[in-house]
Design a protein around this motif. Structure first.
Motif, PDB file in Angstrom:
ATOM      1  N   UNK A 251       0.890  -1.182  -0.079  1.00  0.00           N
ATOM      2  CA  UNK A 251      -0.082  -0.261  -0.141  1.00  0.00           C
ATOM      3  C   UNK A 251       0.948   1.274   0.007  1.00  0.00           C
ATOM      4  N   UNK A 252       1.946   1.289   0.863  1.00  0.00           N
ATOM      5  CA  UNK A 252       2.891   2.268   0.591  1.00  0.00           C
ATOM      6  C   UNK A 252       3.869   2.486  -0.409  1.00  0.00           C
ATOM      7  N   UNK A 253       3.859   1.541  -1.331  1.00  0.00           N
ATOM      8  CA  UNK A 253       4.652   1.441  -2.757  1.00  0.00           C
ATOM      9  C   UNK A 253       3.773   1.060  -3.791  1.00  0.00           C
ATOM     10  N   UNK A 254       2.905   2.026  -4.337  1.00  0.00           N
ATOM     11  CA  UNK A 254       2.202   1.366  -5.314  1.00  0.00           C
ATOM     12  C   UNK A 254       2.836   1.293  -6.730  1.00  0.00           C
ATOM     13  N   UNK A 255       4.011   1.495  -6.496  1.00  0.00           N
ATOM     14  CA  UNK A 255       5.056   1.560  -7.927  1.00  0.00           C
ATOM     15  C   UNK A 255       5.346  -0.013  -7.950  1.00  0.00           C
ATOM     16  N   UNK A 256       5.300  -0.972  -6.988  1.00  0.00           N
ATOM     17  CA  UNK A 256       5.365  -2.304  -7.115  1.00  0.00           C
ATOM     18  C   UNK A 256       4.168  -2.697  -7.713  1.00  0.00           C
ATOM     19  N   UNK A 257       3.108  -2.497  -7.589  1.00  0.00           N
ATOM     20  CA  UNK A 257       1.940  -3.131  -8.269  1.00  0.00           C
ATOM     21  C   UNK A 257       2.079  -2.652  -9.698  1.00  0.00           C
TER      22      UNK A 257
ATOM     23  N   UNK B 136       4.861  -5.475 -16.300  1.00  0.00           N
ATOM     24  CA  UNK B 136       5.912  -6.690 -16.708  1.00  0.00           C
ATOM     25  C   UNK B 136       4.826  -7.705 -17.261  1.00  0.00           C
ATOM     26  N   UNK B 137       3.775  -8.120 -16.446  1.00  0.00           N
ATOM     27  CA  UNK B 137       2.817  -9.013 -16.867  1.00  0.00           C
ATOM     28  C   UNK B 137       2.209  -8.894 -18.142  1.00  0.00           C
ATOM     29  N   UNK B 138       1.880  -7.278 -18.303  1.00  0.00           N
ATOM     30  CA  UNK B 138       1.149  -7.024 -19.578  1.00  0.00           C
ATOM     31  C   UNK B 138       1.860  -7.304 -20.720  1.00  0.00           C
ATOM     32  N   UNK B 139       3.141  -6.847 -20.540  1.00  0.00           N
ATOM     33  CA  UNK B 139       4.442  -7.047 -21.569  1.00  0.00           C
ATOM     34  C   UNK B 139       4.556  -8.706 -21.875  1.00  0.00           C
ATOM     35  N   UNK B 140       4.590  -9.447 -21.050  1.00  0.00           N
ATOM     36  CA  UNK B 140       4.480 -10.918 -21.196  1.00  0.00           C
ATOM     37  C   UNK B 140       3.429 -11.454 -21.803  1.00  0.00           C
ATOM     38  N   UNK B 141       2.277 -10.790 -21.427  1.00  0.00           N
ATOM     39  CA  UNK B 141       1.133 -11.516 -22.174  1.00  0.00           C
ATOM     40  C   UNK B 141       0.845 -11.006 -23.691  1.00  0.00           C
TER      41      UNK B 141
ATOM     42  N   UNK C 169      16.365  -4.992 -16.390  1.00  0.00           N
ATOM     43  CA  UNK C 169      17.417  -3.974 -16.744  1.00  0.00           C
ATOM     44  C   UNK C 169      17.476  -3.122 -17.512  1.00  0.00           C
ATOM     45  N   UNK C 170      16.300  -2.921 -17.924  1.00  0.00           N
ATOM     46  CA  UNK C 170      16.182  -1.954 -19.001  1.00  0.00           C
ATOM     47  C   UNK C 170      16.560  -0.459 -18.375  1.00  0.00           C
ATOM     48  N   UNK C 171      17.616   0.371 -18.927  1.00  0.00           N
ATOM     49  CA  UNK C 171      17.880   1.472 -18.189  1.00  0.00           C
ATOM     50  C   UNK C 171      16.479   2.794 -18.391  1.00  0.00           C
ATOM     51  N   UNK C 172      15.483   2.440 -19.225  1.00  0.00           N
ATOM     52  CA  UNK C 172      14.654   3.361 -19.147  1.00  0.00           C
ATOM     53  C   UNK C 172      13.442   2.843 -18.449  1.00  0.00           C
ATOM     54  N   UNK C 173      13.424   1.846 -17.777  1.00  0.00           N
ATOM     55  CA  UNK C 173      12.247   1.461 -17.015  1.00  0.00           C
ATOM     56  C   UNK C 173      11.907   2.185 -15.809  1.00  0.00           C
ATOM     57  N   UNK C 174      12.871   2.737 -15.039  1.00  0.00           N
ATOM     58  CA  UNK C 174      12.645   3.526 -13.876  1.00  0.00           C
ATOM     59  C   UNK C 174      11.691   4.915 -14.217  1.00  0.00           C
ATOM     60  N   UNK C 175      12.077   5.525 -15.272  1.00  0.00           N
ATOM     61  CA  UNK C 175      11.478   6.806 -16.076  1.00  0.00           C
ATOM     62  C   UNK C 175       9.949   6.147 -16.509  1.00  0.00           C
ATOM     63  N   UNK C 176      10.099   5.068 -17.127  1.00  0.00           N
ATOM     64  CA  UNK C 176       8.721   4.580 -17.684  1.00  0.00           C
ATOM     65  C   UNK C 176       7.640   4.578 -16.469  1.00  0.00           C
ATOM     66  N   UNK C 177       8.135   3.898 -15.334  1.00  0.00           N
ATOM     67  CA  UNK C 177       7.266   3.899 -14.117  1.00  0.00           C
ATOM     68  C   UNK C 177       6.925   4.994 -13.336  1.00  0.00           C
ATOM     69  N   UNK C 178       8.193   5.762 -13.521  1.00  0.00           N
ATOM     70  CA  UNK C 178       7.624   7.281 -12.924  1.00  0.00           C
ATOM     71  C   UNK C 178       6.477   7.949 -13.611  1.00  0.00           C
ATOM     72  N   UNK C 179       6.902   7.815 -15.052  1.00  0.00           N
ATOM     73  CA  UNK C 179       5.755   8.598 -15.889  1.00  0.00           C
ATOM     74  C   UNK C 179       4.319   7.985 -15.866  1.00  0.00           C
ATOM     75  N   UNK C 180       4.188   6.512 -15.618  1.00  0.00           N
ATOM     76  CA  UNK C 180       2.940   5.901 -15.382  1.00  0.00           C
ATOM     77  C   UNK C 180       2.453   6.228 -14.016  1.00  0.00           C
ATOM     78  N   UNK C 181       3.237   6.295 -12.955  1.00  0.00           N
ATOM     79  CA  UNK C 181       2.815   6.835 -11.532  1.00  0.00           C
ATOM     80  C   UNK C 181       2.226   8.213 -11.871  1.00  0.00           C
TER      81      UNK C 181
END
Length: 90
Positions: A39-45, A51-56, A72-84
């Motif tokens: 609950x205190x880390x919604x970025x985990x969800x 990740x699961x979306x990409x897998x499917x 290990x994609x270096x762009x992943x942190x920025x992608x997650x921040x943008x989505x948040x």
């Protein structure tokens, strides 16, 4: 070793009632702690959901390799921040 056969070999009566109760309390406390953390880390969800979306969508043959590249994609942190940010602006 077949996991099912390993489970069948467990001695269900190995714990006495006090130990079983202690184990149940431990499980409950652990679950509550995990839920509070998530609950205190919604970025985990979001991270796992993306990740699961990409897998499917891509259905990779080698899921381990796919996961290694994905996480290990270096762009992943920025992608997650943008989505948040997108989530909070709605």
């Amino acid at each position: 070793m077949d996991p099912k056969s390993a489970m069948e070999q467990l001695d269900i009566g190995a714990l006495n009632s006090a130990q079983q109760e202690q184990l149940e309390h431990f499980k409950i406390k652990t679950r509550i702690s995990n839920e509070n953390y998530l609950r205190s880390h919604p970025e985990v969800e979001l991270l796992l959901g993306e990740f699961l979306r990409e897998v499917f969508l891509k259905r990779p043959v080698d899921i381990r390799e796919f996961a290694a590249v994905y996480f290990t994609n270096p762009e992943l942190p920025e992608k997650i921040i943008r989505k948040m940010d997108e989530r909070t602006s709605k």
